[in-house]
Write an enzyme that holds these catalytic residues in place. Structure first.
Site, short mmCIF file in Angstrom:
data_model
loop_
_atom_site.label_atom_id
_atom_site.label_comp_id
_atom_site.label_asym_id
_atom_site.label_seq_id
_atom_site.Cartn_x
_atom_site.Cartn_y
_atom_site.Cartn_z
N ASP A 1 0.73 -1.18 -0.09
CA ASP A 1 -0.10 0.00 0.05
C ASP A 1 0.97 1.16 -0.04
O ASP A 1 2.08 1.44 0.40
CB ASP A 1 -0.89 0.00 1.08
CG ASP A 1 -2.03 1.05 1.08
OD1 ASP A 1 -2.30 1.26 0.07
OD2 ASP A 1 -2.75 1.18 2.08
N HIS B 1 2.04 3.70 -9.17
CA HIS B 1 1.90 2.14 -9.38
C HIS B 1 3.28 1.36 -10.08
O HIS B 1 3.48 0.35 -9.63
CB HIS B 1 0.59 1.87 -10.16
CG HIS B 1 -0.59 2.36 -9.45
ND1 HIS B 1 -0.79 1.98 -7.97
CD2 HIS B 1 -1.61 3.02 -9.81
CE1 HIS B 1 -1.85 2.30 -7.68
NE2 HIS B 1 -2.43 3.22 -8.64
N LEU C 1 10.69 -20.55 -5.19
CA LEU C 1 9.55 -19.49 -4.46
C LEU C 1 8.37 -19.82 -5.02
O LEU C 1 8.33 -19.78 -6.45
CB LEU C 1 10.35 -18.08 -4.56
CG LEU C 1 9.31 -17.16 -3.99
CD1 LEU C 1 9.27 -17.03 -2.40
CD2 LEU C 1 9.73 -15.65 -4.32
C1 IPE Z 1 -5.39 -2.65 -0.18
O1 IPE Z 1 -5.15 -1.46 -0.41
C2 IPE Z 1 -5.52 -3.43 -1.47
C3 IPE Z 1 -3.99 -3.47 -2.03
C4 IPE Z 1 -2.71 -3.11 -1.59
C5 IPE Z 1 -3.95 -4.22 -3.46
P1 IPE Z 1 -6.18 -0.33 -0.57
O2 IPE Z 1 -5.58 1.19 -0.89
O3 IPE Z 1 -7.18 -0.60 -1.68
O4 IPE Z 1 -7.01 -0.46 1.16
P2 IPE Z 1 -7.61 0.87 1.92
O5 IPE Z 1 -8.69 1.18 0.96
O6 IPE Z 1 -6.84 1.83 2.15
O7 IPE Z 1 -8.44 -0.15 2.93
C1 IPE Z 2 -1.79 0.44 -3.47
O1 IPE Z 2 -1.47 1.81 -3.47
C2 IPE Z 2 -2.01 -0.18 -5.02
C3 IPE Z 2 -3.17 -0.51 -4.95
C4 IPE Z 2 -4.14 -0.68 -3.93
C5 IPE Z 2 -3.66 -0.97 -6.29
P1 IPE Z 2 -2.57 2.68 -3.59
O2 IPE Z 2 -3.06 3.11 -4.68
O3 IPE Z 2 -3.64 2.25 -2.47
O4 IPE Z 2 -1.94 4.08 -2.86
P2 IPE Z 2 -2.44 5.02 -1.70
O5 IPE Z 2 -3.10 4.19 -0.52
O6 IPE Z 2 -3.71 5.64 -2.33
O7 IPE Z 2 -1.42 5.76 -1.25
MG MG Z 3 -4.07 2.52 -0.54
#
Ligand code: IPE
Ligand code: IPE
Ligand code: MG
Length: 253
Positions: free
Chosen positions: A31, A48, A142
């Site tokens: 995240d 990303h 792995l």
């Molecule tokens: C969880 O992150 C999903 C992934 C890392 C793929 P999100 O950014 O979607 O989760 P929330 O919305 O903060 O709970």
């Molecule tokens: C995690 O990073 C990747 C996905 C959930 C696809 P985020 O896109 O959730 O990044 P933040 O949480 O908005 O910083």
């Molecule tokens: Mg996120």
């Protein structure tokens, strides 16, 4: 607790050859890509992209550390609610990585599997995923699971649906359903449960990741945005894990 005792607490970990104190199965909620990009005035898509580079580094480090199973949460069932443009960018990134990374995975002995509702990404990506899984099926160093359009609740509901379907058809006796057989209907059928779940970005929640499988996982929350995550951070998480005393409900030693 000594390292040797911990390996025993890990159950089959010792037998599987995982070094003592190293989790046999690690799950990572990757995240913080969006915040990483915003902090630099960059579009989220570049966050990303940087996140995908971090994933590549961590796959390599986990393999070197002797981890047997790595499950990366890349796209949740709920992430479909994001703007179409972001979903498009993420899908394009997956397509790109599937096309360019497979040879590296084969070279590193990594076996790739995708868990989640892959069909939702459309036939082209489904074909690319299936091809990559087949091409890496010989990997023994792995086991890499990538969770795509994955949600723990959806996975459990799908298992219940399939069990109900078989019971209605008379091919499954409801009395035989127990925790072990239920687990066999999940995307992770036949895989060990995660020992350690890491979440980056400072958020302290599970966000629908491996709900069933995480029953006795240890959690490490790290205040670093995923694109900045590297071998040093993984090592720190493993250090934290190695100091935990896992009891699985039994009395403390
Ligand atoms: C969880 O992150 C999903 C992934 C890392 C793929 P999100 O950014 O979607 O989760 P929330 O919305 O903060 O709970
Ligand atoms: C995690 O990073 C990747 C996905 C959930 C696809 P985020 O896109 O959730 O990044 P933040 O949480 O908005 O910083
Ligand atoms: Mg996120």
């Amino acid at each position: 607790m000594s390292a040797a005792a911990r390996a025993t607490a890990n159950g089959p970990a010792a037998a599987s050859g995982t070094p003592p104190g190293v989790p046999r199965h690690v799950g990572i909620i990757m995240d913080g890509n969006g915040r990483w990009a915003s902090a630099r005035g960059l579009p989220r898509a570049l966050g990303h992209k940087a996140g995908a580079e971090a994933a590549r580094r961590i796959i390599e480090s986990a393999g070197h550390a002797g981890v047997g199973w790595l499950t990366l949460f890349a796209f949740s069932s709920e992430n479909w609610q994001r703007p179409a443009e972001e979903v498009r960018d993420l899908t394009a990134l997956m397509r790109h990585y599937l096309a360019t990374e497979v040879s590296r995975l084969i070279k590193e002995g990594v076996r790739l599997r995708v868990i989640g509702e892959r069909e939702r990404f459309g036939p082209e990506l489904v074909r690319a995923i299936t091809k990559a899984e087949a091409a890496t099926a010989g990997g023994t160093r792995l086991n890499l699971n990538v969770a795509l359009s994955y949600g723990g609740r959806a996975e459990i509901a799908a298992a219940a649906r399939e069990i109900a379907r078989r019971a209605a058809a008379g091919t499954l006796d409801p009395e035989t359903v127990d925790e072990t057989s239920f687990g066999g209907f999940l995307g992770t059928a036949g895989m060990p449960d995660p020992d350690l779940i890491i979440r980056t970005s400072g958020e302290k929640r599970i966000s629908n990741f491996l709900l069933w499988q995480a029953a006795y996982a240890e959690f490490v929350f790290q205040d670093v945005l995923w694109p900045d995550y590297g071998p040093k951070e993984l090592e720190a998480a493993f250090g934290d894990y190695a100091r935990r005393e896992r009891r699985f409900g039994a009395r403390a030693a």
